[in-house]
Design an enzyme around this catalytic site. Sequence first.
Site, mmCIF file in Angstrom:
data_model
loop_
_atom_site.group_PDB
_atom_site.id
_atom_site.type_symbol
_atom_site.label_atom_id
_atom_site.label_comp_id
_atom_site.label_asym_id
_atom_site.label_seq_id
_atom_site.Cartn_x
_atom_site.Cartn_y
_atom_site.Cartn_z
ATOM 1 N N ASP A 245 35.759 44.861 -101.093
ATOM 2 C CA ASP A 245 36.655 44.295 -100.090
ATOM 3 C C ASP A 245 38.102 44.415 -100.578
ATOM 4 O OD1 ASP A 245 37.960 42.793 -98.166
ATOM 5 O OD2 ASP A 245 36.543 41.121 -98.231
ATOM 6 N N HIS B 22 34.733 44.545 -96.556
ATOM 7 C CA HIS B 22 35.032 43.259 -95.938
ATOM 8 C C HIS B 22 33.996 42.849 -94.880
ATOM 9 C CE1 HIS B 22 37.627 39.913 -94.994
ATOM 10 N NE2 HIS B 22 37.768 40.290 -93.743
ATOM 11 N N SER C 277 36.024 35.815 -93.519
ATOM 12 C CA SER C 277 37.451 36.108 -93.576
ATOM 13 C C SER C 277 38.243 34.843 -93.232
ATOM 14 C CB SER C 277 37.783 37.273 -92.635
ATOM 15 O OG SER C 277 39.058 37.784 -92.892
#
Length: 731
Positions: A668, A699, A579
Amino acid sequence: MDKATKTFRTVARVPSLASAQVLRDHSIDENVGPIKDNLLISSLWSQVCNESNKTISYRLQHIVNPHTREVSSLMPQDCTYELMTRFSPSGKYRAVLKDVLPNASNQTKKTFLEIWGKSNRISATDLDALDVHGDVYCDIEFKSFDWSPKEDSILYIAETKIAKSEPFYKRSPQESGSPKAGSGDKKAKKGEEYLYKEDWGEALVGKHRPALAVFDALSDDGQTVTMLEGVPENFSPAQAMWAPDGSIVGIVFDHEPRRLGLYACTNRASYVFHLANGTFKLLTEAGLSVRSPRFSPDGKYLVWLERAVGGPHNGAQRLMKYEWSTGKSGVVLDIVADKLDGVDPLKFRGIFCSAIPTRSWSKDNKRLLMNTMGPTTITAFVINIETGKVTVLNSSTDHSLSVLDAFDDYVLCSKSSVKHPKTLIFAKLPEEDNEEKIDWIYLTEYQVLPGLEKLEYGAHYTQASYDGDNGFKDLNAIYLKPEVSEGSTLPVILWPHGGPHGNFVNAFNNDAALFSLLGFGVIMINYRGSTGMGENCVKYLLGKIGDADVKDCQQIAEELCSMERLKFDGKRKVLFGGSHGGFLSAHLIGQYPESYKAACLRNPVVDVLSMPAITDIPDWCATCTAGAAYSFKGDVSKEDLMKMYDASPIRHVHKVVTPTLLLIGKKDVRVPCSQGLQFYHKLRAHGVQTKLMFYEDNHSLRQIPVDIDAILNSILWFYEHLGIKVMKENL
């Protein structure tokens, strides 16, 4: 690689403590026998089962004599299919929400709500058969499962039942003359089968419209569910509970004009509400984000956490109190900008947490027990709601401590460190002003893993040297490393956290333990913008991502690799991040192309400019790159668009030479897969050695088979590009 696989399986099997509760004598199973003055401690644990690709859950029970400090344990009980459980206020009943899996006679999974007494199951109700709502919400943002004061009803949150739909043209069954009994008005609407329904984003996909439901637990006529009315259409109720007078209190999210992602976001517009006899009332003002309302045991006070709407997704919160009889509200502890006088700044620099424990009060109704993220630890603390005085319960920073339950001045906590898995500890809360003298009893012992005790842990605190400005300067890192033989050095994994407003703490981390047990030094970086170091730290990063945070990571890498004592090899550095950590890793291989031997990026943000149209958190793009407020409508200025482009790793992709592995989730919605795919194709076009693993996951990439594949492929990638010989067929 065979060693890596075996070590992964060993580490993955370490159980994780999810929750715990102190129970009275009358809640103890009758077959235990007479145990006057004893307490029953019930705790819920989870454990990965790699062989079946499932996570199992089980309950441990300990009988504790708080006077003699004697502890005895009962055998674990499997409760894998329990979704939520709650004892009634007196402990006479226990409600259990559970999944019942398909079998020969039942082809679909069903959800049952069971009521148990001291010695038997009183009832079991198939909620699907009642057909009054959709799935029950069990996530941290929305869930509720609360007994009424009279112990006759249970309050929970469930998906509003969606009207059936069908195509414009569909053959209908021959009419039988009269409708079936109980069918009601169930005529399907034509042309709405493809109607778009907003949900609440990452980790909450498929959750559209929550509603309040009340289950009649002890009715003689059979159990029924009533869907409560009164909540306005523009609000979504969450975190609801019964007030002492039998009315309902909770929070509502304002979902107009659109639902923004809630996962890991404490900045969404919301209110504390009160619902009594169908009359709905807001207890807080507009412009605030609130969460986690809790009543004191005597019903005098309602407390909650709040902060301003907008800005960084995560940040410091203030603790509020509301006097129930008068309606007067006030601040118990305000948002801490930097440090709090009289409190160790290495343990406490403000309230950073997702929730107040469900039971969190001292017996005198004056003290609240809570948790917060500190600079490098999870800190348990006591706060006096009348004076605002904070007392930290952590004895040192060499471990993290989390309050799980507090009842009748008995406290349950979990304790762990980077090298010690969670243990359950118990204590009697000392009198006011003496809380630091708390004396813990250990109910469980952490599982000793081969080599784990020999790992070395430390925290490195430093001041940022970036551009010499007068802004916030504190940053830190946690490192973990194995023993090093004389004359040898360690390859080192640089690991910036995601968020960006998150942090690494000294608590057990499966991946970090695995890396160290396999011979890597691990550096987990808390750059400026991280939580746990006051609100000034969080706000510092706004408008500076892709610059200040990147330089902070590089500074930490250079400082720790230059410390001869640690024996980190600065010429054998690799990157691992997901991320925003993937965003930073992508920047580092672009801005410092000769510094890293390999990189592994999990669902990285690479092109902020294209993100607003496809992510569940479009506000992140404007806030973190331009420091600007997000607007649901109106144009985005060219200046702000250019800031998004300038902050993106994609603008440095032509300089990358580092072999890069991309781990991408197709499902995601936080950082959609197009980001990773774009980076992959650009790297290949520039001749960079790269590989992309494409998973049917979201995610976090934490489905068990995905987790195994992703982490072992990461290790293999590091081995290959660090020149560590490996037999690939052992995978």
